[in-house]
Design an enzyme around this catalytic site. Structure first.
Site, PDB file in Angstrom:
ATOM      1  N   LYS A  79      -1.611  -1.340  -3.945  1.00 50.87           N
ATOM      2  CA  LYS A  79      -2.648  -0.310  -3.929  1.00 50.87           C
ATOM      3  C   LYS A  79      -1.923   1.027  -4.047  1.00 50.87           C
ATOM      4  O   LYS A  79      -1.146   1.408  -3.161  1.00 50.87           O
ATOM      5  CB  LYS A  79      -3.484  -0.356  -2.648  1.00 50.87           C
ATOM      6  CG  LYS A  79      -4.580   0.715  -2.633  1.00 50.87           C
ATOM      7  CD  LYS A  79      -5.382   0.717  -1.340  1.00 50.87           C
ATOM      8  CE  LYS A  79      -6.383   1.865  -1.348  1.00 50.87           C
ATOM      9  NZ  LYS A  79      -7.114   1.976  -0.043  1.00 50.87           N
TER      10      LYS A  79
ATOM     11  N   TYR B 126       0.861  -1.180   0.000  1.00 45.52           N
ATOM     12  CA  TYR B 126       0.000   0.000   0.000  1.00 45.52           C
ATOM     13  C   TYR B 126       0.898   1.231   0.000  1.00 45.52           C
ATOM     14  O   TYR B 126       1.475   1.600   1.021  1.00 45.52           O
ATOM     15  CB  TYR B 126      -0.899  -0.036   1.232  1.00 45.52           C
ATOM     16  CG  TYR B 126      -1.997   0.994   1.298  1.00 45.52           C
ATOM     17  CD1 TYR B 126      -2.224   1.920   0.286  1.00 45.52           C
ATOM     18  CD2 TYR B 126      -2.840   1.034   2.415  1.00 45.52           C
ATOM     19  CE1 TYR B 126      -3.235   2.847   0.366  1.00 45.52           C
ATOM     20  CE2 TYR B 126      -3.866   1.967   2.510  1.00 45.52           C
ATOM     21  CZ  TYR B 126      -4.057   2.874   1.493  1.00 45.52           C
ATOM     22  OH  TYR B 126      -5.067   3.804   1.583  1.00 45.52           O
TER      23      TYR B 126
END
Length: 296
Positions: free
Chosen positions: A171, A143
């Site tokens: 992400k 992330y």
């Protein structure tokens, strides 16, 4: 597990960063409401769900609540819906423990941020991710959100981490289209947009899909953009993307966190402090934009 644009992404294309419903006083998780929301999101067009992430108020939920949420949602949606559990903390050992708890609770994947506040150098960031990836049998999504963690996962670091067999996805909230495109072109990582305004642009350059906060309230409308693009109708994809813009702007760029704006539109209980609920004017504006979207 690799992704080359011709195979299905590891967690589906359309993922929702689901809010965490609380009881009316905010003191406890509301597993029944969470289960209902999860079922509604899947039936509304979400391929998978990200739990205990930023939108899920992970900084203010306990370890026990995180596991309880995964279990409640798993029971509600069944075994076929991908569930990705956020396990990122500022402490590598704690992150490893949360990863193991998420695996035991029934998660299909892990979402991991760089350790925040301490701002470790890239070698330490890489070591952190490898420790977490080695701790379970679950696939890992990195992330990259330097605006919150204070530390970027540099593209060259991602290129090295992509060699790990369980690091399969990203992400992306780095706002670096060139760097992200470099990762897409040089690795088999499935790159998901984590910024609503980049869902379509990243998909167009080879991204795997999105992890969307707006999908909490409009899952079908957010997914429809990618469906139109996949059908070869790029003009329609652009039109549908524009149609979402007023609601997206109010939810994600009005000065209020996405968690706050989602809960202003959903029956999902209060936000936990230090977050505060949206004011009356903001709520009215959100409701008008939502009503306009669904009426078209």
């Amino acid at each position: 597990m690799t992704y080359d644009g011709t195979t299905p992404p590891p967690f589906g294309r359309a993922l929702c960063a689901m809010v965490t419903p609380f009881t009316p006083d905010g003191a406890a998780l509301d597993p029944d409401r969470a289960a209902k929301l999860a079922v509604d999101l899947v039936s509304g067009g979400c391929d998978g769900l990200v739990l205990n992430g930023t939108t899920g108020e992970s900084p203010t939920t306990s370890d026990a609540e995180k596991s309880k949420l995964v279990r409640a949602v798993r029971e509600a949606v069944g075994p076929s819906v991908p569930l990705v559990a956020g396990v990122g903390t500022a402490d590598t050992a704690h992150t490893v423990e949360l990863a193991r708890q998420a695996e035991a609770a029934g998660a299909d994947g892990l979402l991991v941020v760089p350790p925040y506040y301490s701002r470790p150098p890239q070698a330490a960031v890489e070591a952190h991710f490898r420790r977490v990836a080695d701790a379970t049998d679950l696939p890992v999504a990195l992330y990259d959100i330097p605006g919150r963690t204070g530390t970027r996962i540099e593209p060259d670091t991602m290129l090295r981490l992509a060699e790990h067999p369980r690091i399969v996805a990203v992400k992306d909230c780095a706002y670096d289209l060139l760097g992200t495109t470099k990762v897409i072109s040089r690795t088999a990582l499935a790159v998901y947009s984590g910024c609503e305004e980049l869902n379509l642009p990243l998909y167009a350059v080879g991204g795997a899909g999105f992890v969307s906060t707006v999908a909490n309230v409009a899952p079908g409308a957010v997914r429809a953009v990618l469906d139109a693009f996949d059908a070869g109708d790029t003009a329609e994809a652009a039109r549908l993307n524009r149609r979402l813009l007023p609601l997206t702007e109010l939810m994600m760029a009005s000065g209020l966190p996405g968690t706050v704006t989602v809960k202003a539109l959903l029956d999902a209980g209060p936000v936990r402090e230090p977050l505060q609920p949206a004011g009356r004017g903001a709520v009215d504006g959100l409701r008008r934009a939502y009503a306009e979207l669904v009426s078209r």
